[in-house]
Structures are given as C-alpha cells and as structure tokens.
Design an enzyme around this catalytic site. Structure first.
Site, PDB file in Angstrom:
ATOM      1  CE  LYS A 110      -4.564   0.908   0.264  1.00  9.39           C
ATOM      2  NZ  LYS A 110      -5.442  -0.066  -0.440  1.00  9.39           N
TER       3      LYS A 110
HETATM    4  P1  NAD Z   1     -12.744   7.913  -3.997  1.00  7.96           P
HETATM    5  O1  NAD Z   1     -11.736   8.874  -3.685  1.00  7.96           O
HETATM    6  O2  NAD Z   1     -12.997   7.701  -5.493  1.00  7.96           O
HETATM    7  O3  NAD Z   1     -14.232   8.145  -3.477  1.00  7.96           O
HETATM    8  C1  NAD Z   1     -14.209   8.305  -1.959  1.00  7.96           C
HETATM    9  C2  NAD Z   1     -15.615   8.782  -1.542  1.00  7.96           C
HETATM   10  O4  NAD Z   1     -15.814   8.890  -0.011  1.00  7.96           O
HETATM   11  C3  NAD Z   1     -16.014  10.200  -2.269  1.00  7.96           C
HETATM   12  O5  NAD Z   1     -17.228  10.204  -2.501  1.00  7.96           O
HETATM   13  C4  NAD Z   1     -15.607  11.256  -0.771  1.00  7.96           C
HETATM   14  O6  NAD Z   1     -16.379  12.188  -0.971  1.00  7.96           O
HETATM   15  C5  NAD Z   1     -15.976  10.127   0.232  1.00  7.96           C
HETATM   16  N1  NAD Z   1     -15.447  10.518   1.417  1.00  7.96           N
HETATM   17  C6  NAD Z   1     -14.040  10.736   1.684  1.00  7.96           C
HETATM   18  N2  NAD Z   1     -13.919  10.779   2.999  1.00  7.96           N
HETATM   19  C7  NAD Z   1     -15.019  10.888   3.830  1.00  7.96           C
HETATM   20  C8  NAD Z   1     -15.373  11.053   4.942  1.00  7.96           C
HETATM   21  N3  NAD Z   1     -14.468  11.277   6.126  1.00  7.96           N
HETATM   22  N4  NAD Z   1     -16.822  10.712   5.250  1.00  7.96           N
HETATM   23  C9  NAD Z   1     -17.659  10.415   4.270  1.00  7.96           C
HETATM   24  N5  NAD Z   1     -17.316  10.123   3.079  1.00  7.96           N
HETATM   25  C10 NAD Z   1     -15.857  10.508   2.728  1.00  7.96           C
HETATM   26  O7  NAD Z   1     -12.138   6.439  -3.494  1.00  7.96           O
HETATM   27  P2  NAD Z   1     -12.725   5.040  -3.621  1.00  7.96           P
HETATM   28  O8  NAD Z   1     -11.645   4.431  -4.734  1.00  7.96           O
HETATM   29  O9  NAD Z   1     -13.999   4.952  -4.144  1.00  7.96           O
HETATM   30  O10 NAD Z   1     -12.194   4.107  -2.468  1.00  7.96           O
HETATM   31  C11 NAD Z   1     -13.274   4.154  -1.455  1.00  7.96           C
HETATM   32  C12 NAD Z   1     -12.941   2.940  -0.291  1.00  7.96           C
HETATM   33  O11 NAD Z   1     -12.807   1.888  -1.095  1.00  7.96           O
HETATM   34  C13 NAD Z   1     -11.624   3.239   0.337  1.00  7.96           C
HETATM   35  O12 NAD Z   1     -11.711   2.798   1.739  1.00  7.96           O
HETATM   36  C14 NAD Z   1     -10.501   2.320  -0.355  1.00  7.96           C
HETATM   37  O13 NAD Z   1      -9.650   1.935   0.348  1.00  7.96           O
HETATM   38  C15 NAD Z   1     -11.548   1.043  -0.860  1.00  7.96           C
HETATM   39  N6  NAD Z   1     -11.165   0.361  -1.992  1.00  7.96           N
HETATM   40  C16 NAD Z   1     -11.192   1.086  -3.333  1.00  7.96           C
HETATM   41  C17 NAD Z   1     -10.754   0.183  -4.368  1.00  7.96           C
HETATM   42  C18 NAD Z   1     -10.834   0.731  -5.672  1.00  7.96           C
HETATM   43  O14 NAD Z   1     -10.727   0.106  -6.650  1.00  7.96           O
HETATM   44  N7  NAD Z   1     -10.631   2.300  -5.831  1.00  7.96           N
HETATM   45  C19 NAD Z   1     -10.679  -1.242  -4.048  1.00  7.96           C
HETATM   46  C20 NAD Z   1     -10.895  -1.571  -2.974  1.00  7.96           C
HETATM   47  C21 NAD Z   1     -11.223  -0.814  -1.702  1.00  7.96           C
END
Ligand code: NAD
Length: 420
Positions: A110
């Site tokens: 990571k």
């Molecule tokens: P992203 O940045 O595209 O979206 C994040 C979303 O969460 C946005 O809508 C943002 O406004 C919101 N957000 C951020 N901080 C916040 C808070 N404190 N309270 C409420 N909402 C909040 O990120 P993503 O890629 O969608 O990732 C989201 C989660 O999924 C993370 O925990 C990430 O580790 C996990 N994840 C992502 C992937 C991927 O392929 N992108 C894969 C596995 C897990």
C-alpha cells in the site's frame, strides 16, 4: 507479542488483532505468525512540490510491502489528510490476505501521501505524483510492486506514475501500475470492478440467506469510484437506494434516489448534497438509518462501538477497507447481521487489476464482457468458499475469509523457508 511501535495506529492494531485471533484458530506456526505481523519493508519519503503560488511545500509519503512470498506486491495509493505509516502498513497487510484469498500471485502493499487532494490543483497533483513516484522508484516495477488507485487517486494519477517510471527506464512500462486509462494499456471494466464485485458478493449473500436482492433498500456511504458504481449497478438491478453520502454530507430519500439524476447533479455541483427532493443527513446518521443493505464505501472506522447497535441493515457489504471496528463486528454479529468483509467484498478491484497486469504483460487485451464474466466467476467462487468454511467452522465470514487468506500466505512461507 506486542504490536511494533513504528507501525502503531488504530487500523494497524485492528489488523494485528485480527491476525493474532486467526493465527490462534489456525494453530499457525509461531515463527511464521511472528513474521506476518511485520511489513517486509517500508519506505517513508518527503516530497517537495512546487505549488501554483511558486512556493515549495513538503508532503510526507509512504510505500509499504507487507510480504512478497506469493509474488510481486500489489496495492493502492491513497491521498488523504490523515494517512500515516501505521494505516498504510495495516492496509498493506490486508492486501496480503485479500490477494491470497482471491488466489492471485501477489503479496500485499500500500502507498499513501498525507495531503488533501481536494485542495490541490491538477498541476500540483501532477507535481506531487511525479515526485512521489521518483522517490519510491526503487520499490516499484512490473515484477516488483504494482500500485493502483485508492482513496483520493484515480486513472490520471496512475497515468502520471506510469509516465514517470517509464521516463526513468527509457521505454514505456505499462505493467508498473494498474487502473490506468484504457488508451495507455488500462483494462476494460477496471473502473467499475470494485463496485461490480460488491454486487456479485451481495447476490451470493442474498442467495444463501434466501432473499432477493431486487427491491432491497440500500444505503451507500461514499460516492466515489467504489460507492457510485455499486449504487448505480444496484439501482439498475431494482434496489431502492434510500441514502447516499460523500465527504460533504449525505442525502436521504425513502422513495428512492434516481442514480442517473444524482450523477448529473454531482457532475454539476461536485457533491451529492442538495440533490432535489432529498433531505439532508449527516454521514454518521446515515449509517443507522433503516435499510436492508448498508455499503460503507468511503473511509475506515465508520461502524464502531458507538453506533453498531443502531445499525438496522441485515447485510453490511464492506466496500471500504476497514470500515468496521472489531468491537462493532462483535455487536453486528450478535444482532445477526451478515457482514461481507472488506478483503472479500471489495476484492473486485484487485482481481481486475490482475487481469490488467496479465493483459499488459501479453500485449493482448480482452473484451469487457470477458472481464466481467471472469470477475463474476472469481468473486462467486471466493464467496462460496468463504461461506462454506464459515459454516463448517461455525465462524463469521470475516474470520473465514481471513483464515483462508492467512493460511495461504503461511503455506507460502513454509515451503519457501527462511533466508539465508
Ligand atoms: P474515491 O476517492 O473515489 O471516493 C471516496 C468517496 O468517499 C468520495 O465520495 C468522498 O467524498 C467520500 N469520502 C471521503 N472521505 C469521507 C469521509 N470522511 N466521510 C464520508 N465520506 C467520505 O475513493 P474509492 O476509490 O471509491 O475508495 C473508497 C474506499 O474503497 C476506500 O476505503 C478504499 O480503500 C476502498 N477500495 C477502493 C478500491 C478501488 O478500486 N478504488 C478497491 C478496494 C477498496
């Protein structure tokens, strides 16, 4: 054994506690267990960035490899204001279990940079990404460690990383990152993969519980890459999306949110807040609203001791990494809720990242329908393996998923032995 202080953080303590609990249940060799508690290597870098003002600001970044026993390492890159070494180390450990659970030939990694991406201009983000990539260049490579997008990063971030790495090699090296734009070797279906994977696990959970997914009331926290895709696909499948939030706040609409209209609203205003016909709601209140399925898809620690007994959903699908604290996990279990754990629920992203990496290495690209069919098969098989193990051992899905993942990594250590 004490959690090592260099990596201490709430999420790292949680990850270590999970490992210790599962190691005891598996009867894991004590020496191997001890090795699994530490990252293999961790790099802390300072990143000087020329800002639009002409001044130079210094950011702190990390890249952590948890273990390399099953192959090169794989894991996302996070841009967030509260990232620290402990969080990145914990997420790298979770990636190890996730990759092993999904039978991918990867160890866990990571990365993170402590910054608020919303406050950076495109130029500043590019400067930051390129310098961060240059600082961690010894740690990454197509057969060494392959970053991907995560919270606060996206396809564009990956394109800058790929370009920076390629410039140092004197040739184009698409395999150094996944989740990059299609035009430079990205994979069809990668952007939707995590959200799509969540839906496949939800289908299986509903099937095992004797329920229909169609018609269920769903709440989604986070409307980014993961949350927005999950919400759109579930809405298309006939679920009623009653609540959604982002970092600015949430919206509540008991008769259902039209996701296409919400996407247009977000494109125009930059947030889900203020969506016509909805009531405003805070992120914390959204978690405990009445619904059948709750999908935390934003940041960690959102379901905790203080709110878990008020969670109404009968299924919690962990789109985010680490959204449920261990105390909340126990409370949800006692309430009879089914929690689809992060390392299974959101694994669709790393599975299609693997497909992207394989396609890039072969310079042979698959159609989106092939990607989707393969993803569905991998997710469904993994879910059913975890469900069967949970039933056999009388444990919840998180314990079963961790058992399966940790066992595979430990077996790898055992056959490879200790160098020198
Ligand atoms: P992203 O940045 O595209 O979206 C994040 C979303 O969460 C946005 O809508 C943002 O406004 C919101 N957000 C951020 N901080 C916040 C808070 N404190 N309270 C409420 N909402 C909040 O990120 P993503 O890629 O969608 O990732 C989201 C989660 O999924 C993370 O925990 C990430 O580790 C996990 N994840 C992502 C992937 C991927 O392929 N992108 C894969 C596995 C897990």
């Amino acid at each position: 054994m004490n959690a090592n202080s260099e990596f201490d953080s709430e999420l790292h303590r949680t990850a270590i506690a999970q490992l210790d609990r599962v190691a005891a249940r598996l009867g894991l060799d004590a020496d191997i267990h001890g090795r699994l508690r530490y990252p293999r290597r961790a790099l802390v870098v300072s990143i000087p960035v020329r800002m639009d003002s002409g001044k130079t600001e210094v950011f702190v970044g990390y890249r952590v490899h948890h273990n390399t026993v099953l192959g090169p390492t794989k894991g996302g890159l996070r841009y967030a204001p509260d990232v620290d070494l402990g969080e990145v180390s914990a997420l790298a450990m979770l990636m190890s279990w996730k990759c092993a659970l999904m039978s991918l030939p990867y160890g866990g990694a990571k990365g993170g940079v402590r910054c608020d991406p919303r406050k950076l201009s495109m130029q500043e983000k590019e400067n930051l990404t390129r310098r961060y990539t240059a600082e961690i260049i010894l740690m990454i490579g197509p057969d060494l460690d392959i970053p991907a997008p995560d919270l606060g990063t996206d396809e564009q971030t990956m394109a800058w990383m790929m370009d920076t790495y390629s410039m140092t090699q004197g040739k184009s090296v698409p395999g150094v990152v996944t989740g990059k734009p299609l035009i430079v070797g990205g994979s069809a279906g990668r952007r939707e993969a995590t959200g799509r994977g969540i839906v496949y696990t939800l289908y299986q959970a509903a099937r095992h519980l004797g329920q229909e997914l169609r018609g269920r009331k769903v709440v989604v926290q986070g409307f980014g890459n993961v949350g927005a895709v999950a919400a759109r696909l579930l809405w298309r499948e006939g679920c009623t999306i009653v609540g959604i939030s982002d970092v600015k706040g949430g919206i509540w609409k008991p008769d259902g949110i039209d996701i296409r209209q919400l996407e247009a609203h977000v494109a125009e205003t930059g947030s889900v807040t203020g969506f016509p016909g909805s009531e405003p709601i805070s992120n914390s209140d959204l978690i405990t609203q009445p619904c059948d399925v709750l999908i935390p898809a934003a940041v960690g620690g959102q379901i905790h001791e203080g709110n878990a007994d008020r969670v109404k959903a009968s299924i919690v699908a962990e789109g985010a990494n680490g959204p449920t604290t261990p105390e909340a996990d126990v409370i949800l279990r006692e309430r009879g809720a089914t929690v689809i754990p992060d390392i299974l629920c959101n694994a669709g992203g790393v599975v299609v990242s693997y497909f992207e990496w394989v396609q890039g290495l072969q310079y042979y690209f698959w159609r989106e329908s092939e990607i989707t069919a393969r993803l569905q098969e991998v997710m469904t098989r993994a879910f059913n393996r975890v469900w069967a193990l949970g039933s056999k051992e009388g444990v919840d899905l998180r314990t079963a998923a961790l058992m399966e993942g940790i066992k595979r990594v430990a077996e790898g250590y055992k056959v490879r032995g200790l160098y020198p």
